[in-house]
Design a protein around this motif. Structure first.
Motif, PDB file in Angstrom:
ATOM      1  N   THR A   1       0.826  -1.199   0.000  1.00  0.00           N
ATOM      2  CA  THR A   1       0.000   0.000   0.000  1.00  0.00           C
ATOM      3  C   THR A   1       0.865   1.255   0.000  1.00  0.00           C
ATOM      4  O   THR A   1       1.983   1.270   0.501  1.00  0.00           O
ATOM      5  CB  THR A   1      -0.924   0.059   1.237  1.00  0.00           C
ATOM      6  OG1 THR A   1      -0.121   0.177   2.418  1.00  0.00           O
ATOM      7  CG2 THR A   1      -1.800  -1.170   1.330  1.00  0.00           C
ATOM      8  N   GLY A   2       0.307   2.310  -0.580  1.00  0.00           N
ATOM      9  CA  GLY A   2       0.846   3.645  -0.435  1.00  0.00           C
ATOM     10  C   GLY A   2      -0.336   4.552  -0.171  1.00  0.00           C
ATOM     11  O   GLY A   2      -1.347   4.464  -0.875  1.00  0.00           O
ATOM     12  N   TYR A   3      -0.251   5.391   0.865  1.00  0.00           N
ATOM     13  CA  TYR A   3      -1.415   6.221   1.164  1.00  0.00           C
ATOM     14  C   TYR A   3      -1.011   7.588   1.691  1.00  0.00           C
ATOM     15  O   TYR A   3       0.083   7.797   2.208  1.00  0.00           O
ATOM     16  CB  TYR A   3      -2.363   5.532   2.143  1.00  0.00           C
ATOM     17  CG  TYR A   3      -1.800   5.181   3.504  1.00  0.00           C
ATOM     18  CD1 TYR A   3      -1.594   6.162   4.485  1.00  0.00           C
ATOM     19  CD2 TYR A   3      -1.505   3.857   3.828  1.00  0.00           C
ATOM     20  CE1 TYR A   3      -1.104   5.835   5.732  1.00  0.00           C
ATOM     21  CE2 TYR A   3      -1.015   3.516   5.070  1.00  0.00           C
ATOM     22  CZ  TYR A   3      -0.813   4.512   6.024  1.00  0.00           C
ATOM     23  OH  TYR A   3      -0.320   4.180   7.263  1.00  0.00           O
TER      24      TYR A   3
ATOM     25  N   THR B   1      -8.332   3.614  -4.380  1.00  0.00           N
ATOM     26  CA  THR B   1      -9.468   4.470  -4.047  1.00  0.00           C
ATOM     27  C   THR B   1      -8.929   5.856  -3.713  1.00  0.00           C
ATOM     28  O   THR B   1      -8.009   6.005  -2.912  1.00  0.00           O
ATOM     29  CB  THR B   1     -10.302   3.898  -2.877  1.00  0.00           C
ATOM     30  OG1 THR B   1     -11.460   4.720  -2.670  1.00  0.00           O
ATOM     31  CG2 THR B   1      -9.510   3.800  -1.587  1.00  0.00           C
ATOM     32  N   THR B   2      -9.474   6.882  -4.382  1.00  0.00           N
ATOM     33  CA  THR B   2      -8.962   8.242  -4.220  1.00  0.00           C
ATOM     34  C   THR B   2     -10.128   9.221  -4.193  1.00  0.00           C
ATOM     35  O   THR B   2     -11.136   9.006  -4.866  1.00  0.00           O
ATOM     36  CB  THR B   2      -8.013   8.640  -5.378  1.00  0.00           C
ATOM     37  OG1 THR B   2      -8.774   8.991  -6.551  1.00  0.00           O
ATOM     38  CG2 THR B   2      -7.061   7.509  -5.740  1.00  0.00           C
ATOM     39  N   GLY B   3      -9.978  10.283  -3.408  1.00  0.00           N
ATOM     40  CA  GLY B   3     -11.030  11.296  -3.429  1.00  0.00           C
ATOM     41  C   GLY B   3     -11.110  12.092  -2.150  1.00  0.00           C
ATOM     42  O   GLY B   3     -10.170  12.134  -1.350  1.00  0.00           O
ATOM     43  N   THR B   4     -12.262  12.713  -1.961  1.00  0.00           N
ATOM     44  CA  THR B   4     -12.485  13.580  -0.810  1.00  0.00           C
ATOM     45  C   THR B   4     -13.586  13.010   0.072  1.00  0.00           C
ATOM     46  O   THR B   4     -14.331  12.111  -0.320  1.00  0.00           O
ATOM     47  CB  THR B   4     -12.875  15.000  -1.253  1.00  0.00           C
ATOM     48  OG1 THR B   4     -14.162  14.953  -1.902  1.00  0.00           O
ATOM     49  CG2 THR B   4     -11.844  15.591  -2.195  1.00  0.00           C
TER      50      THR B   4
ATOM     51  N   THR C   1     -11.435  -1.433   1.417  1.00  0.00           N
ATOM     52  CA  THR C   1     -12.428  -0.702   2.214  1.00  0.00           C
ATOM     53  C   THR C   1     -12.033  -0.656   3.685  1.00  0.00           C
ATOM     54  O   THR C   1     -12.159   0.389   4.342  1.00  0.00           O
ATOM     55  CB  THR C   1     -13.815  -1.348   2.057  1.00  0.00           C
ATOM     56  OG1 THR C   1     -14.200  -1.292   0.675  1.00  0.00           O
ATOM     57  CG2 THR C   1     -14.860  -0.631   2.894  1.00  0.00           C
ATOM     58  N   ALA C   2     -11.535  -1.772   4.223  1.00  0.00           N
ATOM     59  CA  ALA C   2     -11.144  -1.814   5.633  1.00  0.00           C
ATOM     60  C   ALA C   2      -9.996  -0.850   5.922  1.00  0.00           C
ATOM     61  O   ALA C   2     -10.008  -0.142   6.944  1.00  0.00           O
ATOM     62  CB  ALA C   2     -10.753  -3.236   6.023  1.00  0.00           C
ATOM     63  N   ILE C   3      -9.008  -0.800   5.038  1.00  0.00           N
ATOM     64  CA  ILE C   3      -7.883   0.113   5.240  1.00  0.00           C
ATOM     65  C   ILE C   3      -8.356   1.560   5.136  1.00  0.00           C
ATOM     66  O   ILE C   3      -7.950   2.422   5.920  1.00  0.00           O
ATOM     67  CB  ILE C   3      -6.761  -0.171   4.219  1.00  0.00           C
ATOM     68  CG1 ILE C   3      -6.178  -1.563   4.457  1.00  0.00           C
ATOM     69  CG2 ILE C   3      -5.659   0.877   4.321  1.00  0.00           C
ATOM     70  CD1 ILE C   3      -5.225  -2.016   3.374  1.00  0.00           C
ATOM     71  N   THR C   4      -9.214   1.849   4.169  1.00  0.00           N
ATOM     72  CA  THR C   4      -9.753   3.210   4.020  1.00  0.00           C
ATOM     73  C   THR C   4     -10.510   3.641   5.257  1.00  0.00           C
ATOM     74  O   THR C   4     -10.387   4.782   5.717  1.00  0.00           O
ATOM     75  CB  THR C   4     -10.673   3.298   2.785  1.00  0.00           C
ATOM     76  OG1 THR C   4      -9.986   2.814   1.632  1.00  0.00           O
ATOM     77  CG2 THR C   4     -11.115   4.723   2.538  1.00  0.00           C
ATOM     78  N   LYS C   5     -11.292   2.732   5.805  1.00  0.00           N
ATOM     79  CA  LYS C   5     -12.051   3.046   7.023  1.00  0.00           C
ATOM     80  C   LYS C   5     -11.109   3.398   8.172  1.00  0.00           C
ATOM     81  O   LYS C   5     -11.359   4.346   8.938  1.00  0.00           O
ATOM     82  CB  LYS C   5     -12.937   1.848   7.393  1.00  0.00           C
ATOM     83  CG  LYS C   5     -13.889   2.095   8.542  1.00  0.00           C
ATOM     84  CD  LYS C   5     -14.814   0.897   8.752  1.00  0.00           C
ATOM     85  CE  LYS C   5     -15.706   0.665   7.571  1.00  0.00           C
ATOM     86  NZ  LYS C   5     -16.715  -0.416   7.833  1.00  0.00           N
ATOM     87  N   MET C   6     -10.009   2.661   8.280  1.00  0.00           N
ATOM     88  CA  MET C   6      -9.020   2.951   9.321  1.00  0.00           C
ATOM     89  C   MET C   6      -8.380   4.317   9.104  1.00  0.00           C
ATOM     90  O   MET C   6      -8.230   5.106  10.042  1.00  0.00           O
ATOM     91  CB  MET C   6      -7.948   1.853   9.329  1.00  0.00           C
ATOM     92  CG  MET C   6      -6.850   2.059  10.367  1.00  0.00           C
ATOM     93  SD  MET C   6      -5.473   3.106   9.788  1.00  0.00           S
ATOM     94  CE  MET C   6      -4.790   2.068   8.487  1.00  0.00           C
TER      95      MET C   6
ATOM     96  N   SER D   1     -17.647   3.164   0.439  1.00  0.00           N
ATOM     97  CA  SER D   1     -18.200   2.255   1.442  1.00  0.00           C
ATOM     98  C   SER D   1     -17.637   2.490   2.839  1.00  0.00           C
ATOM     99  O   SER D   1     -18.254   2.080   3.825  1.00  0.00           O
ATOM    100  CB  SER D   1     -17.909   0.797   1.040  1.00  0.00           C
ATOM    101  OG  SER D   1     -18.582   0.451  -0.150  1.00  0.00           O
ATOM    102  N   ALA D   2     -16.483   3.149   2.935  1.00  0.00           N
ATOM    103  CA  ALA D   2     -15.773   3.238   4.210  1.00  0.00           C
ATOM    104  C   ALA D   2     -16.108   4.474   5.023  1.00  0.00           C
ATOM    105  O   ALA D   2     -15.927   4.478   6.242  1.00  0.00           O
ATOM    106  CB  ALA D   2     -14.266   3.191   3.967  1.00  0.00           C
ATOM    107  N   VAL D   3     -16.559   5.538   4.379  1.00  0.00           N
ATOM    108  CA  VAL D   3     -16.783   6.800   5.110  1.00  0.00           C
ATOM    109  C   VAL D   3     -18.263   7.148   5.102  1.00  0.00           C
ATOM    110  O   VAL D   3     -19.016   6.732   4.222  1.00  0.00           O
ATOM    111  CB  VAL D   3     -15.955   7.952   4.494  1.00  0.00           C
ATOM    112  CG1 VAL D   3     -14.482   7.569   4.384  1.00  0.00           C
ATOM    113  CG2 VAL D   3     -16.496   8.377   3.137  1.00  0.00           C
TER     114      VAL D   3
END
Length: 268
Positions: free
Chosen positions: A3-5, A226-229, A257-262, A154-156
């Motif tokens: 991952t890169g975030y 997944t990218t955005g605001t 989705t799980a990583i994005t939620k975190m 789905s995460a936010v």
């Protein structure tokens, strides 16, 4: 999984979380942000012709590949990325070695975050309005029938302007696994009716068997981005991922989705 975030407070421009932010990934459909901005800048504030709007809207909302290929060829292919690198000032982005493969453009999480900051803060008002309006109405189903609601949507609690990307899962879902909730099939019909699309449908989008990559980016492992605001565009989240080979779509989507939620929760 690799991952890169990056998570950025859009108001202050402060980066609140980051890891492997300069690692280069193949862009998949995230490069459509650059294709759209580059096109809009050529208008210099003039109204978008109806036939071009019929390409841009499904490309941004439903990740239509045919529309992207048509606009990629029209913009000169490689020079699109070169112009956008000069305009936005990014460090890690590079055109694909095989310029027909727009999905093999090299990107990093840090550079994609800069694209969103550019849209929010520096783009001409008409460019900003068009990009945000369309990215805010991203559809659940992509035009290739993959479910693009993984990650931010789905995460936010309040997803904002979103552009997803994926590569290495095949050209379409397996029979019986197609996304069923198509938000606006009429947009797709307009794209397919375009004579320009008919002339450029042979341009690949990054699902080819073998080709050279910019900067030796990984072309084998499945990529899901997944990218955005978030909310009223107050936070930017960019998560780029590579899964182990042969990872099913459903597993990759759940992990993304799980990583994005975190990221959303921890960044506040």
């Amino acid at each position: 999984m690799t991952t890169g975030y990056v998570v950025v407070d859009a108001d202050s421009g402060k980066t609140t979380m980051q890891q492997n932010e300069h690692k280069k990934f193949r862009s998949a459909s995230v490069v459509k942000l650059l294709i759209a901005i580059d096109y809009l800048k050529t208008l210099d504030g003039k109204e978008i012709p109806a036939e071009d709007r019929a390409l841009l809207e499904p490309m941004l909302r439903s990740s239509n590949d045919d529309a992207a290929s048509a606009l990629w060829v029209r913009g000169g292919q490689r020079p699109i990325v070169e112009r956008m690198v000069a305009e936005i000032g990014r460090d890690d982005t590079a055109p694909p070695a095989d310029e027909g493969m727009w999905g093999y453009t090299a990107i990093s999480a840090a550079d994609v975050a800069k694209i969103y900051q550019y849209i929010l803060d520096d783009a001409d008002p008409e460019v900003r309005e068009f990009m945000l309006t369309n990215l805010h109405v991203h559809t659940k189903c992509a035009d290739d029938k993959f479910d693009q609601s993984f990650g931010i949507p789905s995460a936010v609690a309040e997803p904002g302007a979103v552009k997803q990307g994926w590569s290495g899962f095949g050209g379409a879902p397996a029979q019986g696994e197609e996304c069923q909730d198509s938000s606006d099939p009429g947009l797709t019909a307009k794209v397919l009716a375009s004579p320009e699309v008919a002339q450029t449908q042979q341009i690949a989008s990054g699902e080819g068997p073998t080709t050279r990559a910019a900067d030796d980016i990984d072309l084998k492992r499945p990529a899901m981005h997944t990218t955005g605001t978030v909310g009223d565009d107050e936070k930017i989240i960019v998560l780029l991922t590579l899964e182990p080979e042969k990872t099913p779509w459903e597993i990759a989507a759940k992990r993304t989705t799980a990583i994005t939620k975190m990221l959303d929760r921890v960044s506040g």
